[in-house]
Design a protein around this motif. Structure first.
Motif, PDB file in Angstrom:
ATOM      1  N   ALA A   1     -39.523  -0.541   6.166  1.00 35.14           N
ATOM      2  CA  ALA A   1     -38.942  -1.717   5.519  1.00 35.14           C
ATOM      3  C   ALA A   1     -37.518  -2.009   5.966  1.00 35.14           C
ATOM      4  N   LEU A   2     -36.792  -0.987   6.351  1.00 30.85           N
ATOM      5  CA  LEU A   2     -35.382  -1.148   6.699  1.00 30.85           C
ATOM      6  C   LEU A   2     -35.210  -1.307   8.213  1.00 30.85           C
ATOM      7  N   PRO A   3     -34.048  -1.755   8.653  1.00 32.24           N
ATOM      8  CA  PRO A   3     -33.834  -1.979  10.091  1.00 32.24           C
ATOM      9  C   PRO A   3     -34.120  -0.745  10.931  1.00 32.24           C
ATOM     10  N   GLU A   4     -34.585  -0.963  12.140  1.00 35.62           N
ATOM     11  CA  GLU A   4     -34.915   0.116  13.068  1.00 35.62           C
ATOM     12  C   GLU A   4     -33.723   1.061  13.226  1.00 35.62           C
ATOM     13  N   GLY A   5     -34.002   2.347  13.117  1.00 32.84           N
ATOM     14  CA  GLY A   5     -32.958   3.342  13.302  1.00 32.84           C
ATOM     15  C   GLY A   5     -32.212   3.729  12.042  1.00 32.84           C
TER      16      GLY A   5
ATOM     17  N   VAL B   1     -36.506  -4.315  -3.687  1.00 32.97           N
ATOM     18  CA  VAL B   1     -35.122  -3.923  -3.402  1.00 32.97           C
ATOM     19  C   VAL B   1     -34.937  -3.700  -1.906  1.00 32.97           C
ATOM     20  N   LEU B   2     -35.877  -3.005  -1.284  1.00 33.10           N
ATOM     21  CA  LEU B   2     -35.776  -2.739   0.149  1.00 33.10           C
ATOM     22  C   LEU B   2     -35.821  -4.025   0.964  1.00 33.10           C
ATOM     23  N   ALA B   3     -36.637  -4.963   0.529  1.00 33.20           N
ATOM     24  CA  ALA B   3     -36.744  -6.238   1.253  1.00 33.20           C
ATOM     25  C   ALA B   3     -35.399  -6.948   1.303  1.00 33.20           C
ATOM     26  N   LYS B   4     -34.661  -6.887   0.214  1.00 28.27           N
ATOM     27  CA  LYS B   4     -33.350  -7.540   0.166  1.00 28.27           C
ATOM     28  C   LYS B   4     -32.299  -6.724   0.915  1.00 28.27           C
ATOM     29  N   LEU B   5     -32.395  -5.414   0.834  1.00 30.37           N
ATOM     30  CA  LEU B   5     -31.432  -4.565   1.525  1.00 30.37           C
ATOM     31  C   LEU B   5     -31.572  -4.672   3.036  1.00 30.37           C
ATOM     32  N   SER B   6     -32.782  -4.895   3.509  1.00 27.35           N
ATOM     33  CA  SER B   6     -33.040  -4.947   4.942  1.00 27.35           C
ATOM     34  C   SER B   6     -32.153  -5.963   5.657  1.00 27.35           C
TER      35      SER B   6
ATOM     36  N   ASP C   1     -24.440  -7.468  -8.185  1.00 28.18           N
ATOM     37  CA  ASP C   1     -24.843  -7.931  -6.853  1.00 28.18           C
ATOM     38  C   ASP C   1     -24.940  -6.722  -5.922  1.00 28.18           C
ATOM     39  N   ASN C   2     -26.166  -6.393  -5.503  1.00 29.03           N
ATOM     40  CA  ASN C   2     -26.361  -5.242  -4.612  1.00 29.03           C
ATOM     41  C   ASN C   2     -25.544  -5.343  -3.338  1.00 29.03           C
ATOM     42  N   SER C   3     -25.407  -6.550  -2.804  1.00 27.77           N
ATOM     43  CA  SER C   3     -24.725  -6.729  -1.522  1.00 27.77           C
ATOM     44  C   SER C   3     -23.262  -6.307  -1.599  1.00 27.77           C
TER      45      SER C   3
ATOM     46  N   LEU D   1     -28.197  -4.295   5.412  1.00 32.17           N
ATOM     47  CA  LEU D   1     -27.854  -2.931   5.823  1.00 32.17           C
ATOM     48  C   LEU D   1     -27.357  -2.911   7.265  1.00 32.17           C
ATOM     49  N   THR D   2     -26.379  -2.054   7.532  1.00 37.69           N
ATOM     50  CA  THR D   2     -25.895  -1.854   8.890  1.00 37.69           C
ATOM     51  C   THR D   2     -26.145  -0.407   9.301  1.00 37.69           C
ATOM     52  N   PRO D   3     -26.273  -0.129  10.614  1.00 32.97           N
ATOM     53  CA  PRO D   3     -26.729   1.186  11.089  1.00 32.97           C
ATOM     54  C   PRO D   3     -25.866   2.370  10.690  1.00 32.97           C
ATOM     55  N   GLU D   4     -24.560   2.138  10.447  1.00 28.50           N
ATOM     56  CA  GLU D   4     -23.698   3.282  10.164  1.00 28.50           C
ATOM     57  C   GLU D   4     -23.858   3.835   8.757  1.00 28.50           C
ATOM     58  N   LYS D   5     -24.618   3.149   7.922  1.00 24.91           N
ATOM     59  CA  LYS D   5     -24.778   3.592   6.534  1.00 24.91           C
ATOM     60  C   LYS D   5     -25.946   4.575   6.397  1.00 24.91           C
TER      61      LYS D   5
END
Length: 272
Positions: free
Chosen positions: A111-115, A82-87, A59-61, A90-94
């Motif tokens: 694909a990933l969250p802004e920033g 993979v990126l679609a699921k990670l988006s 489980d990637n999560s 994911l949290t900004p500190e990573k």
């Protein structure tokens, strides 16, 4: 951010991901307990868990949640899904580091969250023996500390240099694919010695050490390869005969074309 006291999570535990895990653990950069890996192939994960003592999950999560640094080691062809699921998780500190060949930084940043802080790296399989050659290109949100972190990780398993992203395909064609160009050379040199009567094991050992020694001379002396070649080629001697045979066979052009074609394929993968 430094790697010490940070958890590193690998999404993808195939040949390259496994090589990097082994390399950073062998180099003493991280404790095995701070490394996690996820993959769809459970038997492979179990083998890594037993061999290296790392944490594993299908489980990637789970791995994302436990990691400060996320290293994407999946094939470019499946990276989009993979990126679609990670988006979503994911949290900004990573910090996200990817080794997917040919995939531009913009793909991750779109694909990933802004920033999201992203660093793109092209290592090679020699990370397994801590002799990788890696190119590193930071994304628009990556900080100097993020770059230092990536350099720290990949310098622990060999040599790492920062390059503009525009040159990452060239790095892929040169050092990413390069080991596969050298292995047949070692085999062929050994074949020549076997032809002349040397036993196979001795021939392979001497051929591999010859390549290693030549590379070390180039790195440590800083001399141009042409100068080093001239140091060995006495007038009318044995070496110049061998060099002449290589020139007749077009070896220089063959190696140039190998790097160029591998680089072009990297560009193709990035445009898909």
């Amino acid at each position: 951010m430094t790697v010490q006291n940070k958890n590193i999570g690998f999404i993808g535990a195939g040949k390259m991901g496994s090589a990097l895990m082994q390399g950073i653990i062998k180099a003493g950069l991280v404790d095995p307990s701070s490394v996690g890996a996820s993959d769809v192939y459970e038997p492979g994960l179990k083998a890594l868990e037993e061999q290296l003592g790392i944490r594993v999950s299908t489980d990637n999560s789970v791995i994302v949640g436990d990691s400060d640094i996320l290293l994407l080691a999946v094939k470019p062809q499946i990276l989009g899904s993979v990126l679609a699921k990670l988006s979503a998780i994911l949290t900004p500190e990573k910090l996200v580091i990817s080794i997917a060949a040919g995939v531009p930084l913009s793909t991750y940043e779109d694909a990933l969250p802004e920033g999201t802080r992203v660093v793109r790296v092209m290592p090679n399989i020699a990370a397994t023996v801590s002799e990788a050659a890696s190119g590193i290109a930071p994304g628009k949100n990556a900080t100097d500390e993020d770059i230092d972190t990536a350099l720290e990780i990949f310098s622990a398993v060999g040599t790492a240099v920062r390059v503009p992203e525009s040159l990452m395909d060239a790095v892929t064609g040169l050092s990413g694919s390069g080991p596969a160009f050298i292995f047949p050379i070692i085999e062929s040199m050994a074949d020549g010695a076997v032809f002349e009567g040397l036993d196979r094991q001795s021939a392979l050992s001497l051929a591999a050490q010859t390549v290693l020694g030549a590379a070390k001379m180039a790195l440590e002396t800083g001399m141009h390869p042409g100068e080093l070649k001239d140091m060995v080629t006495s007038p009318g001697g044995t070496t110049i005969q061998g060099v002449h045979a290589l020139e007749e066979a077009g070896v220089r052009a063959a190696f140039m074309n190998a790097v160029i074609r591998a680089s072009e394929r990297s560009k193709e993968l990035g445009n898909k």
